[in-house]
Motif scaffolding. Structure first.
Motif, PDB file in Angstrom:
ATOM      1  N   UNK A 215      32.532  95.859  85.694  1.00 53.27           N
ATOM      2  CA  UNK A 215      33.049  94.535  85.354  1.00 53.27           C
ATOM      3  C   UNK A 215      33.511  94.478  83.906  1.00 53.27           C
ATOM      4  N   UNK A 216      32.699  95.026  83.020  1.00 48.66           N
ATOM      5  CA  UNK A 216      33.024  94.975  81.592  1.00 48.66           C
ATOM      6  C   UNK A 216      34.251  95.811  81.262  1.00 48.66           C
ATOM      7  N   UNK A 217      34.359  97.002  81.856  1.00 46.80           N
ATOM      8  CA  UNK A 217      35.503  97.861  81.578  1.00 46.80           C
ATOM      9  C   UNK A 217      36.794  97.234  82.094  1.00 46.80           C
ATOM     10  N   UNK A 218      36.748  96.658  83.295  1.00 49.68           N
ATOM     11  CA  UNK A 218      37.940  95.974  83.808  1.00 49.68           C
ATOM     12  C   UNK A 218      38.351  94.842  82.864  1.00 49.68           C
ATOM     13  N   UNK A 219      37.370  94.067  82.410  1.00 51.30           N
ATOM     14  CA  UNK A 219      37.682  92.938  81.527  1.00 51.30           C
ATOM     15  C   UNK A 219      38.316  93.414  80.224  1.00 51.30           C
ATOM     16  N   UNK A 220      37.767  94.476  79.640  1.00 49.66           N
ATOM     17  CA  UNK A 220      38.300  94.979  78.374  1.00 49.66           C
ATOM     18  C   UNK A 220      39.724  95.504  78.545  1.00 49.66           C
ATOM     19  N   UNK A 221      39.967  96.297  79.596  1.00 54.57           N
ATOM     20  CA  UNK A 221      41.299  96.872  79.789  1.00 54.57           C
ATOM     21  C   UNK A 221      42.325  95.805  80.141  1.00 54.57           C
ATOM     22  N   UNK A 222      41.950  94.801  80.907  1.00 53.28           N
ATOM     23  CA  UNK A 222      42.886  93.714  81.211  1.00 53.28           C
ATOM     24  C   UNK A 222      43.200  92.896  79.962  1.00 53.28           C
ATOM     25  N   UNK A 223      42.175  92.651  79.153  1.00 53.69           N
ATOM     26  CA  UNK A 223      42.404  91.919  77.915  1.00 53.69           C
ATOM     27  C   UNK A 223      43.297  92.712  76.967  1.00 53.69           C
ATOM     28  N   UNK A 224      43.059  94.014  76.861  1.00 53.96           N
ATOM     29  CA  UNK A 224      43.908  94.851  76.021  1.00 53.96           C
ATOM     30  C   UNK A 224      45.347  94.841  76.520  1.00 53.96           C
ATOM     31  N   UNK A 225      45.533  94.899  77.819  1.00 53.46           N
ATOM     32  CA  UNK A 225      46.883  94.850  78.380  1.00 53.46           C
ATOM     33  C   UNK A 225      47.583  93.544  78.009  1.00 53.46           C
ATOM     34  N   UNK A 226      46.860  92.425  78.093  1.00 51.64           N
ATOM     35  CA  UNK A 226      47.447  91.117  77.780  1.00 51.64           C
ATOM     36  C   UNK A 226      47.868  91.022  76.319  1.00 51.64           C
ATOM     37  N   UNK A 227      46.968  91.400  75.413  1.00 40.77           N
ATOM     38  CA  UNK A 227      47.281  91.309  73.990  1.00 40.77           C
ATOM     39  C   UNK A 227      48.359  92.311  73.580  1.00 40.77           C
ATOM     40  N   UNK A 228      48.328  93.499  74.148  1.00 43.07           N
ATOM     41  CA  UNK A 228      49.324  94.525  73.827  1.00 43.07           C
ATOM     42  C   UNK A 228      50.719  94.070  74.280  1.00 43.07           C
ATOM     43  N   UNK A 229      50.801  93.450  75.458  1.00 42.37           N
ATOM     44  CA  UNK A 229      52.091  92.957  75.946  1.00 42.37           C
ATOM     45  C   UNK A 229      52.632  91.858  75.032  1.00 42.37           C
ATOM     46  N   UNK A 230      51.761  90.946  74.602  1.00 42.18           N
ATOM     47  CA  UNK A 230      52.211  89.862  73.722  1.00 42.18           C
ATOM     48  C   UNK A 230      52.694  90.416  72.380  1.00 42.18           C
ATOM     49  N   UNK A 231      51.997  91.407  71.875  1.00 37.29           N
ATOM     50  CA  UNK A 231      52.361  92.025  70.595  1.00 37.29           C
ATOM     51  C   UNK A 231      53.692  92.763  70.713  1.00 37.29           C
ATOM     52  N   UNK A 232      53.895  93.475  71.807  1.00 40.75           N
ATOM     53  CA  UNK A 232      55.171  94.177  71.996  1.00 40.75           C
ATOM     54  C   UNK A 232      56.321  93.200  72.217  1.00 40.75           C
ATOM     55  N   UNK A 233      56.049  92.131  72.982  1.00 38.36           N
ATOM     56  CA  UNK A 233      57.099  91.132  73.217  1.00 38.36           C
ATOM     57  C   UNK A 233      57.552  90.496  71.906  1.00 38.36           C
ATOM     58  N   UNK A 234      56.648  90.458  70.912  1.00 38.40           N
ATOM     59  CA  UNK A 234      56.977  89.901  69.603  1.00 38.40           C
ATOM     60  C   UNK A 234      57.445  90.980  68.634  1.00 38.40           C
ATOM     61  N   UNK A 235      57.783  92.148  69.157  1.00 39.26           N
ATOM     62  CA  UNK A 235      58.243  93.281  68.344  1.00 39.26           C
ATOM     63  C   UNK A 235      57.206  93.680  67.298  1.00 39.26           C
ATOM     64  N   UNK A 236      55.936  93.550  67.660  1.00 35.69           N
ATOM     65  CA  UNK A 236      54.872  93.951  66.761  1.00 35.69           C
ATOM     66  C   UNK A 236      54.535  92.948  65.678  1.00 35.69           C
ATOM     67  N   UNK A 237      55.151  91.770  65.721  1.00 36.81           N
ATOM     68  CA  UNK A 237      54.884  90.759  64.701  1.00 36.81           C
ATOM     69  C   UNK A 237      53.486  90.191  64.934  1.00 36.81           C
ATOM     70  N   UNK A 238      52.545  90.360  63.992  1.00 37.57           N
ATOM     71  CA  UNK A 238      51.176  89.905  64.228  1.00 37.57           C
ATOM     72  C   UNK A 238      51.045  88.388  64.265  1.00 37.57           C
TER      73      UNK A 238
END
Length: 311
Positions: A215-238
Protein backbone atom coordinates in the motif's frame (compact mmCIF):
# COMPACT_ATOMS: atom_id res chain seq x y z
CA UNK A 1 1.71 19.22 2.94
CA UNK A 2 -0.25 20.45 -0.09
CA UNK A 3 -3.13 18.06 -0.89
CA UNK A 4 -3.00 16.03 -4.08
CA UNK A 5 -5.68 14.56 -6.31
CA UNK A 6 -7.07 11.23 -5.09
CA UNK A 7 -5.05 8.17 -6.03
CA UNK A 8 -6.05 6.24 -9.11
CA UNK A 9 -7.81 3.02 -8.29
CA UNK A 10 -6.06 -0.29 -8.95
CA UNK A 11 -6.65 -1.66 -12.42
CA UNK A 12 -6.42 -5.41 -12.72
CA UNK A 13 -6.67 -5.72 -16.46
CA UNK A 14 -2.97 -6.42 -16.92
CA UNK A 15 -1.96 -10.05 -17.14
CA UNK A 16 0.73 -11.32 -14.76
CA UNK A 17 4.24 -11.23 -16.13
CA UNK A 18 5.97 -14.45 -17.14
CA UNK A 19 7.86 -15.93 -14.23
CA UNK A 20 5.62 -14.27 -11.64
CA UNK A 21 4.76 -17.51 -9.90
CA UNK A 22 5.54 -18.44 -6.29
CA UNK A 23 9.24 -18.44 -5.56
CA UNK A 24 10.03 -15.47 -7.79
CA UNK A 25 11.81 -12.78 -5.75
CA UNK A 26 9.13 -10.50 -4.38
CA UNK A 27 6.23 -12.79 -5.30
CA UNK A 28 3.70 -13.68 -2.61
CA UNK A 29 4.38 -17.39 -2.50
CA UNK A 30 4.55 -19.15 0.86
CA UNK A 31 7.49 -20.84 2.49
CA UNK A 32 9.92 -17.90 2.24
CA UNK A 33 8.93 -15.78 5.22
CA UNK A 34 11.47 -15.62 8.02
CA UNK A 35 9.43 -12.98 9.88
CA UNK A 36 5.65 -13.35 9.69
CA UNK A 37 5.22 -9.72 10.70
CA UNK A 38 7.20 -8.70 7.61
CA UNK A 39 5.69 -10.41 4.56
CA UNK A 40 7.32 -10.01 1.15
CA UNK A 41 6.04 -7.53 -1.40
CA UNK A 42 3.51 -8.82 -3.91
CA UNK A 43 5.19 -8.06 -7.23
CA UNK A 44 2.22 -9.22 -9.31
CA UNK A 45 -0.20 -6.93 -7.50
CA UNK A 46 2.25 -4.02 -7.73
CA UNK A 47 2.64 -4.50 -11.48
CA UNK A 48 -1.12 -4.71 -12.01
CA UNK A 49 -1.66 -1.53 -10.03
CA UNK A 50 1.18 0.57 -11.45
CA UNK A 51 2.09 -0.61 -14.96
CA UNK A 52 -1.05 0.61 -16.65
CA UNK A 53 -1.44 2.28 -20.08
CA UNK A 54 -0.35 5.90 -19.99
CA UNK A 55 1.45 5.53 -16.66
CA UNK A 56 4.94 6.87 -16.02
CA UNK A 57 5.92 3.43 -14.72
CA UNK A 58 7.03 1.04 -17.46
CA UNK A 59 8.71 -1.87 -15.64
CA UNK A 60 8.91 -3.02 -12.03
CA UNK A 61 11.12 -5.67 -10.45
CA UNK A 62 11.47 -6.76 -6.84
CA UNK A 63 14.65 -8.54 -5.75
CA UNK A 64 15.28 -10.30 -2.47
CA UNK A 65 18.55 -8.50 -1.75
CA UNK A 66 21.08 -6.25 -3.41
CA UNK A 67 23.86 -3.91 -2.45
CA UNK A 68 22.15 -0.74 -3.68
CA UNK A 69 19.10 -0.28 -5.89
CA UNK A 70 20.53 3.04 -7.12
CA UNK A 71 23.78 1.38 -8.23
CA UNK A 72 21.95 -1.49 -9.93
CA UNK A 73 19.49 0.77 -11.69
CA UNK A 74 22.22 3.14 -12.88
CA UNK A 75 23.79 0.18 -14.66
CA UNK A 76 20.44 -0.72 -16.21
CA UNK A 77 19.92 2.88 -17.30
CA UNK A 78 23.34 2.88 -18.97
CA UNK A 79 22.29 -0.29 -20.80
CA UNK A 80 19.10 1.35 -22.06
CA UNK A 81 16.48 0.87 -19.34
CA UNK A 82 13.65 3.28 -20.21
CA UNK A 83 12.15 6.02 -18.10
CA UNK A 84 9.77 4.63 -15.52
CA UNK A 85 11.82 1.54 -14.71
CA UNK A 86 11.39 0.71 -11.02
CA UNK A 87 13.66 -1.50 -8.91
CA UNK A 88 12.68 -2.50 -5.37
CA UNK A 89 14.75 -4.54 -2.93
CA UNK A 90 13.51 -6.43 0.10
CA UNK A 91 16.94 -5.82 1.62
CA UNK A 92 19.89 -3.56 0.80
CA UNK A 93 23.29 -4.60 2.07
CA UNK A 94 25.34 -1.61 0.89
CA UNK A 95 22.80 1.16 0.53
CA UNK A 96 24.17 4.65 -0.03
CA UNK A 97 22.91 7.95 1.24
CA UNK A 98 24.18 11.45 0.62
CA UNK A 99 27.96 11.95 0.82
CA UNK A 100 28.27 8.20 0.12
CA UNK A 101 27.23 7.23 3.65
CA UNK A 102 26.40 3.53 4.10
CA UNK A 103 23.48 2.07 5.98
CA UNK A 104 21.48 -1.14 6.21
CA UNK A 105 18.22 -2.42 7.68
CA UNK A 106 16.63 -5.82 8.41
CA UNK A 107 15.01 -7.59 5.43
CA UNK A 108 11.49 -6.42 4.57
CA UNK A 109 11.57 -3.74 7.29
CA UNK A 110 11.29 -0.83 4.90
CA UNK A 111 10.83 0.39 1.35
CA UNK A 112 14.02 0.52 -0.71
CA UNK A 113 13.22 1.68 -4.23
CA UNK A 114 14.90 3.43 -7.16
CA UNK A 115 13.40 4.74 -10.40
CA UNK A 116 14.74 5.96 -13.75
CA UNK A 117 13.64 9.44 -14.82
CA UNK A 118 14.59 11.33 -17.98
CA UNK A 119 13.20 14.82 -17.40
CA UNK A 120 12.25 16.81 -20.49
CA UNK A 121 12.93 20.15 -18.81
CA UNK A 122 16.01 22.40 -18.76
CA UNK A 123 18.83 20.65 -16.92
CA UNK A 124 19.42 23.63 -14.65
CA UNK A 125 16.06 22.77 -13.05
CA UNK A 126 16.90 19.11 -12.38
CA UNK A 127 18.15 20.10 -8.93
CA UNK A 128 14.52 20.26 -7.86
CA UNK A 129 14.04 16.51 -8.34
CA UNK A 130 15.11 15.45 -4.81
CA UNK A 131 12.88 18.15 -3.33
CA UNK A 132 10.00 17.11 -5.57
CA UNK A 133 10.50 13.51 -4.44
CA UNK A 134 10.44 14.66 -0.82
CA UNK A 135 7.12 16.42 -1.37
CA UNK A 136 5.70 13.36 -3.15
CA UNK A 137 6.82 10.99 -0.40
CA UNK A 138 5.62 13.18 2.45
CA UNK A 139 2.18 13.76 0.95
CA UNK A 140 1.79 10.05 0.17
CA UNK A 141 2.66 9.05 3.74
CA UNK A 142 0.34 11.66 5.22
CA UNK A 143 -2.53 10.29 3.16
CA UNK A 144 -1.82 6.56 3.19
CA UNK A 145 -0.33 6.14 6.67
CA UNK A 146 -1.96 8.99 8.56
CA UNK A 147 1.29 10.41 9.91
CA UNK A 148 2.40 14.00 10.23
CA UNK A 149 5.47 14.50 8.07
CA UNK A 150 8.08 17.21 7.66
CA UNK A 151 11.02 17.67 5.30
CA UNK A 152 14.56 18.49 6.32
CA UNK A 153 16.44 20.18 3.50
CA UNK A 154 17.40 18.76 1.12
CA UNK A 155 16.31 15.14 1.24
CA UNK A 156 15.20 13.79 4.63
CA UNK A 157 11.67 12.78 5.59
CA UNK A 158 10.96 13.44 9.27
CA UNK A 159 8.34 12.07 11.64
CA UNK A 160 7.65 13.32 15.16
CA UNK A 161 7.99 10.67 17.85
CA UNK A 162 7.93 11.52 21.55
CA UNK A 163 7.91 15.22 20.74
CA UNK A 164 11.13 15.01 18.73
CA UNK A 165 11.65 15.15 14.97
CA UNK A 166 13.39 12.01 13.74
CA UNK A 167 14.47 10.81 10.33
CA UNK A 168 12.32 8.08 8.80
CA UNK A 169 13.51 8.25 5.22
CA UNK A 170 15.95 9.73 2.77
CA UNK A 171 16.19 10.46 -0.94
CA UNK A 172 19.20 10.28 -3.26
CA UNK A 173 19.27 11.51 -6.87
CA UNK A 174 22.20 10.63 -9.13
CA UNK A 175 22.89 11.34 -12.78
CA UNK A 176 22.82 8.20 -14.93
CA UNK A 177 23.39 8.50 -18.67
CA UNK A 178 20.86 10.93 -20.10
CA UNK A 179 18.69 10.87 -17.01
CA UNK A 180 18.54 10.50 -13.27
CA UNK A 181 18.21 7.56 -10.92
CA UNK A 182 16.12 8.63 -7.95
CA UNK A 183 16.31 6.40 -4.89
CA UNK A 184 14.32 6.41 -1.67
CA UNK A 185 14.67 4.50 1.58
CA UNK A 186 11.90 4.51 4.17
CA UNK A 187 11.84 2.83 7.59
CA UNK A 188 8.49 1.07 7.92
CA UNK A 189 8.47 -1.57 10.68
CA UNK A 190 11.80 -0.98 12.43
CA UNK A 191 11.58 -1.47 16.18
CA UNK A 192 13.40 0.75 18.66
CA UNK A 193 16.23 -1.74 19.12
CA UNK A 194 16.72 -1.98 15.34
CA UNK A 195 17.21 1.73 14.67
CA UNK A 196 20.65 2.53 13.22
CA UNK A 197 20.99 5.74 15.27
CA UNK A 198 18.95 7.31 18.10
CA UNK A 199 17.79 10.12 15.81
CA UNK A 200 16.07 7.69 13.42
CA UNK A 201 12.52 6.39 13.58
CA UNK A 202 10.00 4.37 11.58
CA UNK A 203 6.36 4.47 10.60
CA UNK A 204 5.66 1.80 13.22
CA UNK A 205 7.15 3.91 16.01
CA UNK A 206 5.22 6.95 14.76
CA UNK A 207 1.89 5.09 15.06
CA UNK A 208 1.13 4.82 11.33
CA UNK A 209 -2.32 3.59 10.36
CA UNK A 210 -0.82 0.96 8.09
CA UNK A 211 2.53 -0.79 7.74
CA UNK A 212 1.49 -2.61 4.55
CA UNK A 213 4.47 -1.96 2.29
CA UNK A 214 2.49 -2.74 -0.88
CA UNK A 215 0.00 0.00 0.00
CA UNK A 216 2.74 2.44 0.95
CA UNK A 217 4.86 1.79 -2.14
CA UNK A 218 1.87 2.23 -4.46
CA UNK A 219 1.00 5.50 -2.71
CA UNK A 220 4.56 6.85 -2.98
CA UNK A 221 4.98 5.94 -6.66
CA UNK A 222 1.57 7.36 -7.61
CA UNK A 223 2.31 10.56 -5.73
CA UNK A 224 5.71 10.84 -7.42
CA UNK A 225 4.07 10.33 -10.81
CA UNK A 226 1.56 13.12 -10.09
CA UNK A 227 4.13 15.67 -8.93
CA UNK A 228 6.61 14.76 -11.67
CA UNK A 229 3.93 15.23 -14.35
CA UNK A 230 2.96 18.65 -12.95
CA UNK A 231 6.61 19.71 -12.83
CA UNK A 232 7.25 18.60 -16.41
CA UNK A 233 4.04 20.23 -17.65
CA UNK A 234 5.41 23.48 -16.18
CA UNK A 235 8.75 22.95 -17.95
CA UNK A 236 10.43 22.37 -14.61
CA UNK A 237 9.28 25.67 -13.13
CA UNK A 238 9.10 25.02 -9.35
CA UNK A 239 6.61 27.86 -8.80
CA UNK A 240 4.19 27.14 -11.65
CA UNK A 241 4.19 23.42 -10.81
CA UNK A 242 3.43 24.03 -7.14
CA UNK A 243 6.54 22.12 -6.03
CA UNK A 244 8.21 25.08 -4.34
CA UNK A 245 5.08 26.10 -2.43
CA UNK A 246 4.49 22.53 -1.24
CA UNK A 247 8.11 22.08 -0.20
CA UNK A 248 8.21 25.36 1.71
CA UNK A 249 4.93 24.50 3.46
CA UNK A 250 6.30 21.19 4.69
CA UNK A 251 9.94 22.12 5.32
CA UNK A 252 11.07 21.90 8.95
CA UNK A 253 14.38 23.63 8.13
CA UNK A 254 13.10 27.04 7.06
CA UNK A 255 12.89 29.60 9.82
CA UNK A 256 15.35 27.75 12.05
CA UNK A 257 18.90 28.28 13.16
CA UNK A 258 21.08 25.72 11.40
CA UNK A 259 24.66 24.73 10.82
CA UNK A 260 25.54 23.83 7.24
CA UNK A 261 28.45 21.40 7.07
CA UNK A 262 29.84 21.97 3.60
CA UNK A 263 32.12 19.86 1.40
CA UNK A 264 35.75 20.44 2.31
CA UNK A 265 35.14 20.61 6.04
CA UNK A 266 33.82 24.18 6.18
CA UNK A 267 30.73 25.02 8.23
CA UNK A 268 28.37 28.00 8.12
CA UNK A 269 25.84 28.98 10.76
CA UNK A 270 22.77 31.08 10.18
CA UNK A 271 19.00 31.19 9.92
CA UNK A 272 17.47 29.24 7.03
CA UNK A 273 15.32 31.94 5.47
CA UNK A 274 14.38 30.81 1.95
CA UNK A 275 14.89 28.58 -1.06
CA UNK A 276 16.24 30.19 -4.21
CA UNK A 277 15.13 29.41 -7.75
CA UNK A 278 17.50 26.45 -7.98
CA UNK A 279 16.28 24.85 -4.75
CA UNK A 280 19.32 25.97 -2.74
CA UNK A 281 18.90 26.84 0.91
CA UNK A 282 19.57 30.50 1.76
CA UNK A 283 21.15 31.19 5.15
CA UNK A 284 21.15 34.61 6.78
CA UNK A 285 24.45 34.63 8.67
CA UNK A 286 25.38 36.69 11.70
CA UNK A 287 27.44 39.11 9.61
CA UNK A 288 24.50 39.96 7.37
CA UNK A 289 25.45 37.76 4.41
CA UNK A 290 22.82 35.81 2.45
CA UNK A 291 24.67 32.51 1.92
CA UNK A 292 23.26 30.03 -0.62
CA UNK A 293 23.90 26.36 0.20
CA UNK A 294 23.60 23.86 -2.64
CA UNK A 295 25.22 20.81 -1.05
CA UNK A 296 26.09 19.73 2.45
CA UNK A 297 24.64 18.47 5.71
CA UNK A 298 22.19 20.64 7.59
CA UNK A 299 22.04 20.39 11.38
CA UNK A 300 19.00 21.88 13.10
CA UNK A 301 20.27 23.84 16.11
CA UNK A 302 18.43 24.15 19.41
CA UNK A 303 18.54 27.12 21.81
CA UNK A 304 20.98 26.58 24.68
CA UNK A 305 19.29 26.09 28.04
CA UNK A 306 21.12 29.13 29.40
CA UNK A 307 19.72 31.32 26.65
CA UNK A 308 23.14 32.19 25.33
CA UNK A 309 22.88 30.90 21.82
CA UNK A 310 22.30 27.67 19.86
CA UNK A 311 23.79 24.20 19.95
Amino acid sequence: MTPQPPENQDKDGRSPEPGDGPGTPGASGGGRWSDLERPPLDVRALRRALLRPGSLWTALDVVDATGSTNTDLALRAAAGAPEGTVLVAEEQTAARGRLDRRWSAPPRSGIFVSVVLTPRVPQERWGWLPLLAGVATATALSRAAGVDTALKWPNDVLLTVGGAERKAGGILAERAGDGVVLGMGLNVSLREDELPVPTATSLALAGAHTLDRDTLLRAVLRSLETWYAAWQDADGDPVASGVREAYVAGCATLGRAVRAELPGGRAVRGEAVALDGDGRLILATGDGVQQPVGAGDIVHLRPDTDGGGYS
